[in-house]
Write a protein that holds these residues in place. Structure first.
Motif, PDB file in Angstrom:
ATOM      1  N   ASP A 107       0.812  -1.221   0.000  1.00  0.00           N
ATOM      2  CA  ASP A 107       0.000   0.000   0.000  1.00  0.00           C
ATOM      3  C   ASP A 107       0.845   1.271   0.000  1.00  0.00           C
ATOM      4  OD1 ASP A 107       0.933  -0.015   2.545  1.00  0.00           O
ATOM      5  OD2 ASP A 107      -0.956   0.706   3.431  1.00  0.00           O
ATOM      6  N   ALA A 108       2.169   1.114  -0.214  1.00  0.00           N
ATOM      7  CA  ALA A 108       3.030   2.309  -0.252  1.00  0.00           C
ATOM      8  C   ALA A 108       2.601   3.205  -1.414  1.00  0.00           C
ATOM      9  CB  ALA A 108       4.482   1.897  -0.423  1.00  0.00           C
ATOM     10  N   ILE A 109       2.774   4.490  -1.210  1.00  0.00           N
ATOM     11  CA  ILE A 109       2.482   5.455  -2.272  1.00  0.00           C
ATOM     12  C   ILE A 109       3.806   5.891  -2.878  1.00  0.00           C
ATOM     13  CG2 ILE A 109       1.704   7.821  -2.667  1.00  0.00           C
ATOM     14  CD1 ILE A 109      -0.422   7.188  -0.477  1.00  0.00           C
ATOM     15  N   VAL A 110       3.892   5.805  -4.192  1.00  0.00           N
ATOM     16  CA  VAL A 110       5.122   6.202  -4.867  1.00  0.00           C
ATOM     17  C   VAL A 110       4.853   7.469  -5.671  1.00  0.00           C
ATOM     18  CG1 VAL A 110       6.815   5.546  -6.619  1.00  0.00           C
ATOM     19  CG2 VAL A 110       5.989   3.843  -4.995  1.00  0.00           C
ATOM     20  N   VAL A 111       5.701   8.457  -5.454  1.00  0.00           N
ATOM     21  CA  VAL A 111       5.661   9.657  -6.296  1.00  0.00           C
ATOM     22  C   VAL A 111       6.858   9.543  -7.223  1.00  0.00           C
ATOM     23  CG1 VAL A 111       5.881  12.162  -6.332  1.00  0.00           C
ATOM     24  CG2 VAL A 111       4.529  11.060  -4.535  1.00  0.00           C
ATOM     25  N   ASN A 112       6.578   9.458  -8.500  1.00  0.00           N
ATOM     26  CA  ASN A 112       7.641   9.196  -9.463  1.00  0.00           C
ATOM     27  C   ASN A 112       7.862  10.420 -10.334  1.00  0.00           C
ATOM     28  OD1 ASN A 112       9.313   8.102 -11.489  1.00  0.00           O
ATOM     29  ND2 ASN A 112       7.558   7.286 -12.611  1.00  0.00           N
ATOM     30  N   GLU A 113       8.988  11.086 -10.145  1.00  0.00           N
ATOM     31  CA  GLU A 113       9.281  12.187 -11.051  1.00  0.00           C
ATOM     32  C   GLU A 113      10.402  11.746 -11.978  1.00  0.00           C
ATOM     33  OE1 GLU A 113      10.317  16.159  -9.608  1.00  0.00           O
ATOM     34  OE2 GLU A 113       8.916  16.920 -11.091  1.00  0.00           O
ATOM     35  N   TYR A 114       9.985  11.064 -12.980  1.00  0.00           N
ATOM     36  CA  TYR A 114      10.828  10.777 -14.118  1.00  0.00           C
ATOM     37  C   TYR A 114      11.522   9.440 -14.198  1.00  0.00           C
ATOM     38  CZ  TYR A 114      11.353  13.306 -18.248  1.00  0.00           C
ATOM     39  OH  TYR A 114      11.145  13.732 -19.498  1.00  0.00           O
ATOM     40  N   SER A 115      12.044   8.894 -13.080  1.00  0.00           N
ATOM     41  CA  SER A 115      13.064   7.856 -13.252  1.00  0.00           C
ATOM     42  C   SER A 115      12.564   6.428 -13.167  1.00  0.00           C
ATOM     43  CB  SER A 115      14.144   8.051 -12.188  1.00  0.00           C
ATOM     44  OG  SER A 115      14.737   9.298 -12.392  1.00  0.00           O
ATOM     45  N   LEU A 116      11.416   6.212 -12.561  1.00  0.00           N
ATOM     46  CA  LEU A 116      10.995   4.842 -12.291  1.00  0.00           C
ATOM     47  C   LEU A 116      10.386   4.220 -13.546  1.00  0.00           C
ATOM     48  CD1 LEU A 116      10.884   2.963  -9.811  1.00  0.00           C
ATOM     49  CD2 LEU A 116       8.517   3.707  -9.493  1.00  0.00           C
ATOM     50  N   ILE A 117      10.908   3.043 -13.943  1.00  0.00           N
ATOM     51  CA  ILE A 117      10.345   2.372 -15.120  1.00  0.00           C
ATOM     52  C   ILE A 117       9.201   1.495 -14.626  1.00  0.00           C
ATOM     53  CG2 ILE A 117      10.862   1.003 -17.165  1.00  0.00           C
ATOM     54  CD1 ILE A 117      13.823   1.597 -16.675  1.00  0.00           C
ATOM     55  N   LEU A 118       8.001   1.930 -14.906  1.00  0.00           N
ATOM     56  CA  LEU A 118       6.817   1.333 -14.259  1.00  0.00           C
ATOM     57  C   LEU A 118       6.640  -0.147 -14.588  1.00  0.00           C
ATOM     58  CD1 LEU A 118       4.202   4.212 -14.565  1.00  0.00           C
ATOM     59  CD2 LEU A 118       5.818   3.719 -12.737  1.00  0.00           C
ATOM     60  N   ARG A 119       7.135  -0.553 -15.733  1.00  0.00           N
ATOM     61  CA  ARG A 119       6.965  -1.946 -16.145  1.00  0.00           C
ATOM     62  C   ARG A 119       7.537  -2.923 -15.116  1.00  0.00           C
ATOM     63  NH1 ARG A 119       9.383  -5.078 -21.286  1.00  0.00           N
ATOM     64  NH2 ARG A 119       7.670  -6.552 -21.443  1.00  0.00           N
ATOM     65  N   TYR A 120       8.478  -2.457 -14.321  1.00  0.00           N
ATOM     66  CA  TYR A 120       9.164  -3.373 -13.393  1.00  0.00           C
ATOM     67  C   TYR A 120       8.710  -3.189 -11.952  1.00  0.00           C
ATOM     68  CZ  TYR A 120      11.804  -4.208 -17.529  1.00  0.00           C
ATOM     69  OH  TYR A 120      12.130  -4.540 -18.821  1.00  0.00           O
ATOM     70  N   VAL A 121       7.614  -2.502 -11.762  1.00  0.00           N
ATOM     71  CA  VAL A 121       7.147  -2.244 -10.392  1.00  0.00           C
ATOM     72  C   VAL A 121       5.720  -2.759 -10.243  1.00  0.00           C
ATOM     73  CG1 VAL A 121       6.863  -0.495  -8.610  1.00  0.00           C
ATOM     74  CG2 VAL A 121       8.517  -0.120 -10.443  1.00  0.00           C
ATOM     75  N   ASN A 122       5.469  -3.447  -9.139  1.00  0.00           N
ATOM     76  CA  ASN A 122       4.098  -3.886  -8.844  1.00  0.00           C
ATOM     77  C   ASN A 122       3.398  -2.820  -8.020  1.00  0.00           C
ATOM     78  OD1 ASN A 122       4.249  -6.394 -10.083  1.00  0.00           O
ATOM     79  ND2 ASN A 122       5.314  -7.254  -8.312  1.00  0.00           N
ATOM     80  N   PHE A 123       2.237  -2.450  -8.488  1.00  0.00           N
ATOM     81  CA  PHE A 123       1.368  -1.576  -7.703  1.00  0.00           C
ATOM     82  C   PHE A 123       0.083  -2.349  -7.478  1.00  0.00           C
ATOM     83  CE2 PHE A 123       4.191   1.460  -9.761  1.00  0.00           C
ATOM     84  CZ  PHE A 123       4.578   2.217  -8.670  1.00  0.00           C
TER      85      PHE A 123
END
Ligand SMILES: Cc1ncc(C[n+]2csc(CCOP(=O)(O)OP(=O)(O)O)c2C)c(N)n1
Length: 577
Positions: A405-421
């Motif tokens: 349930d963590a909230i991620v604020v992504n300004e630019y760098s995180l490649i979403l394909r490799y992250v589970n939300f």
């Protein structure tokens, strides 16, 4: 008719601040100056009298951080907030985040003092040199293109009408910021109590509705399509729309691409989520349902859908009237939020959709997802030993460590394909307008809105610097809010380099050892900043160190309740697979 309410306000400023709180505004994010004199006096009076409801006032060291906080707080709660800055100069500092808020349809009551009008004679008249230099013929002209409405408060008599008009326009769809300037003498004016309507009969939060014809035509296209595609972009700003997208896509087995999304609409485990890039799905589609998508695809990168593919543009302003040139096809426009329109389209499709088509698609999408998962696993494995750290590996490690349930604020760098939300609305991406520097403030706003959740800001080193980090870390310390920052430190503005090489692939810059302008090295020790703010800092430059470093940093945030920062030395993202 509700009875009027009277408060014992002594000045216009006191009535103004009290009425804002009465109308449901919770926070005043402020960066003050000489124009604040009546506000400061009024806030002290409100505190002394114990007036309720009362605004919570947060002093923020930079206006862009304050505006980002207001923007983020709205995205998490659905409730607009108030910012106030120092005349034209403070307004100037907040405009970057204001542009982001405007394009992402975030209502903010964006206000500023106005230098005293009178040179002498009134309470609040000019008393310092800047009061001449800061005067403008038209202060609101600075923000007019990005505000839906602007006004200057001229007298006490109009106060209730002005506040209600500001809130009504900001919260009417398409939502967006409004601007109000507040001259010092007007705010300092003495009054003998203030009477207002506690339940105003106003159109706060007004939404457009779709016509029957729009719904029927959209349903006919989607029911008939064999290879429909949903491109979801700004829709999950509204929580009910996020839920509606997930339900609709699952029911009719329509794949979803979350392209350039600033809030994720569905879980990454959603059976219909096929990724974050219109490629390769767009080229085969025979119907595309664009949901609040100002840029559903980029013709020069993704091509266009086939000529006979039908395109539906659905949103509160599906033509994006404030964007000067935008030529995406539109066979049907549906003027509504996804939350309102999708259940209606679904109902209309019930009678005409073919079960065989739907179930065939469901099986194909499930198989394609399994193939994609295998590719993702292989890419992670391949990236896991690269030094400098591969952003693919970094994304995977963050995904493993962060918690569901963590909230991620992504300004630019995180490649979403490799992250589970696992949850919808837990990934807050860069704003559509790309005004960098909002990641830091957005993380602060996210934590303010979700004090019990883990908040992680993933920012590029460039984005981190744009974000006025000293102001951001200061507010976190002042409010005792722990946030984890992960700075993807590649020592450059990779995106700036990438754009030069895209336009001139065989040019001088491509042949140069160092692409001019885009280099930021040598890589600073950003982790040392944590010492200044009582936080936990660590530099990580080897891939195998990252999982344990993340555990230490998350322990600092979750258990020790301190902010933390990982200075992550990464390589280029490139065209990450
Ligand atoms: C206010 C502002 N200034 C400049 C830019 C142009 N810009 C786009 S991406 C980028 C680089 C960002 O650097 P970083 O966060 O380190 O990410 P990287 O590109 O290196 O992955 C810049 C400068 C922008 N979007 N916003």
């Amino acid at each position: 008719m509700t009875a009027k309410k009277t408060i014992a306000a002594e000045t216009v400023a006191e009535a103004y601040l009290t009425l804002m709180a009465e109308r449901g505004i919770e926070y005043l994010f402020a960066n003050g100056g000489t124009d604040f004199a009546p506000m400061i006096e009024a806030l002290a009076a409100i505190n002394e009298k114990g007036t309720t409801p009362r605004l919570k006032v947060v002093s923020v060291g930079h206006e862009n951080v304050a505006t980002s906080m207001a923007m983020s707080y709205y995205l998490h709660t659905g409730r607009p907030q108030l910012v106030m800055f120092h005349v034209n100069v403070g307004t100037a500092n907040g405009i970057n985040a204001l542009i982001d808020a405007a394009r992402d349809r975030v209502p903010i009551i964006f206000t500023a003092g106005r230098t005293p009008i009178t040179e002498q004679g009134l309470k609040g008249s000019r008393d310092t040199g800047i009061h001449w230099n800061q005067e403008m013929f038209d202060q609101a002209s600075m923000v007019r293109e990005f505000c839906k409405w602007d006004y200057e408060l001229r007298n006490a008599e109009q106060l209730e009408a002005v506040i209600d008009r500001a809130i009504e326009i900001a919260t009417t769809e398409p939502c967006g910021p409004v601007y109000l300037s507040l001259p010092r003498e007007v705010m300092a004016q003495k009054i003998d109590g203030f009477t207002f309507d506690p339940a105003p009969r106003r159109g706060f939060g007004t939404e457009p509705g779709p016509t029957e014809d729009q719904i029927a035509r959209a349903a006919a296209i989607l029911a008939k399509a064999e290879r429909p595609l949903i491109i979801a972009q700004g829709a999950a700003r509204l929580a009910p729309s996020a839920a509606a997208i997930g339900d609709f896509a699952e029911r009719f087995a329509i794949p979803i691409v979350e392209f350039r999304t600033n809030v994720n609409a569905v879980s990454t485990e959603h059976p219909m989520l096929v990724g974050f890039n219109p490629l390769p799905h767009l080229k085969d589609a025979d119907a595309v349902l664009c949901l609040e998508a100002d840029t559903p695809w980029i013709p020069t990168q993704h091509g266009n859908p086939p000529d006979d593919c039908k395109v539906i543009q659905l949103g509160v302003d599906p033509m994006f009237q404030r964007i000067p040139i935008r030529s995406f096809p539109c066979d049907v426009a549906v003027t509504a939020t996804p939350a309102v329109a999708l259940p209606l389209i679904g109902k209309a499709m019930e009678a005409i959709a073919t079960l065989k088509l739907i179930e065939g698609r469901r099986a194909r999408i499930a198989a394609a997802k399994e193939t994609a998962k295998a590719e993702i696993r292989a890419n992670i494995e391949k990236a896991s030993r690269d030094t400098p750290i591969n952003p693919v590996w970094a994304a995977h490690c963050i995904s493993e460590a962060k918690g569901d349930d963590a909230i991620v604020v992504n300004e630019y760098s995180l490649i979403l394909r490799y992250v589970n939300f696992k949850e919808p609305r837990t990934c807050f991406g860069p704003p559509g307008a790309g005004g960098l520097g909002v990641g830091v403030g957005s993380a602060v706003g996210a934590k303010l809105a979700n004090p019990d959740k883990t908040v992680i800001a993933v920012v590029g080193d460039g984005s981190y610097m744009f974000g006025n980090p000293t102001a951001g870390h200061y507010v976190l310390r002042a409010l005792d809010l722990p946030v984890l920052f992960i700075v993807f430190n590649n020592g450059m503005w990779e995106e700036v380099e990438g754009s030069a090489l895209r336009v001139f692939p065989d040019g001088h810059a491509a042949r140069a050892n160092r692409v001019p302008v885009a280099q930021l090295g040598p890589n600073p020790h950003y982790e040392h900043l944590m010492a200044v703010y009582g936080g936990y800092g660590e530099r990580v430059d080897r891939p195998e160190q990252l999982p344990e470093a993340l555990k230490r940093a998350l322990h600092a945030v979750k258990v020790e309740k301190r902010q933390a920062l990982i200075n992550l030395i990464v390589g280029r993202r490139g065209a990450a697979p």
